[in-house]
Write an enzyme that holds these catalytic residues in place. Structure first.
Site, short mmCIF file in Angstrom:
data_model
loop_
_atom_site.label_atom_id
_atom_site.label_comp_id
_atom_site.label_asym_id
_atom_site.label_seq_id
_atom_site.Cartn_x
_atom_site.Cartn_y
_atom_site.Cartn_z
N ARG A 228 0.83 -1.21 0.00
CA ARG A 228 0.00 0.00 0.00
C ARG A 228 0.86 1.26 0.00
NH1 ARG A 228 -3.33 -2.37 -2.34
NH2 ARG A 228 -5.09 -3.39 -1.37
N GLU B 124 1.98 1.53 -3.42
CA GLU B 124 0.84 1.96 -4.23
C GLU B 124 0.60 3.47 -4.11
OE1 GLU B 124 -3.47 0.05 -5.00
OE2 GLU B 124 -3.10 0.63 -2.91
N SER C 242 16.14 14.05 -0.92
CA SER C 242 17.13 13.07 -0.52
C SER C 242 16.51 11.96 0.33
CB SER C 242 18.24 13.75 0.29
OG SER C 242 19.17 12.79 0.76
#
Length: 164
Positions: A104, A107, A130
């Site tokens: 997730r 995602e 960074s």
């Protein structure tokens, strides 16, 4: 102390991809029923950075090793020999991730990555955030209905691309 069912432990399917000391640390953490927050407080690090030490994703200092050894009652010689070397980051799991929570997070970047990029570029110009000069924090919010929300704050130094 957190509820025992809320303490992170080492998943056996992940153990083979991690440094040997990860198993030692996680066993001691589980035996002592300590959360990453409690361990992080003892060693003077953020809890995400502390967890990164356990997973071999961060390099430990001599002070980290001494404090972990003391708290978890693990040999400092064993930890120092393994934890103070250069980490081999990124080996904790397959890509794309298959563990649902990690997937997730992946995602979120797949779905909103270009949106994040556009907003960051508008605010900072052409560059990158960074992941080296970086920190992260995880908080929990509970709304008026009692629903729990995860709040993840990422802080990375902005690195502008150079013009050549």
């Amino acid at each position: 102390m957190p509820e025992p069912n809320r303490l992170a432990s080492l998943d056996s399917s992940t153990a083979e991809r991690l440094p040997q000391y990860s198993q030692v640390l996680f066993k001691a953490k589980t035996d002592k029923k300590l959360s990453f927050e409690e361990i992080a407080s003892h060693i003077g690090r953020d809890e995400v950075a502390c967890a990164a030490l356990f997973y071999g994703q961060a390099q430990a200092s001599a002070e980290d090793v001494a404090k972990l050894s003391e708290l978890l009652e693990v040999s400092s010689d064993t930890l120092a020999a393994q934890m103070m070397g250069f980490p081999d980051r990124g080996r904790a799991g397959p890509m794309p991730p298959v563990e649902p929570l990690i997937y997730r997070l992946y995602e979120i970047v797949q779905n909103y990555g270009y949106s994040f990029k556009a907003v960051l570029n508008e605010k900072f110009g052409d560059g990158i955030m960074s992941a080296i000069n970086f920190s992260a924090k995880v908080d929990k919010e509970v709304d008026d209905n009692g629903d729990e929300y995860a709040v993840i704050t990422m802080r990375g130094k902005w690195l502008a691309y150079s013009r050549f």
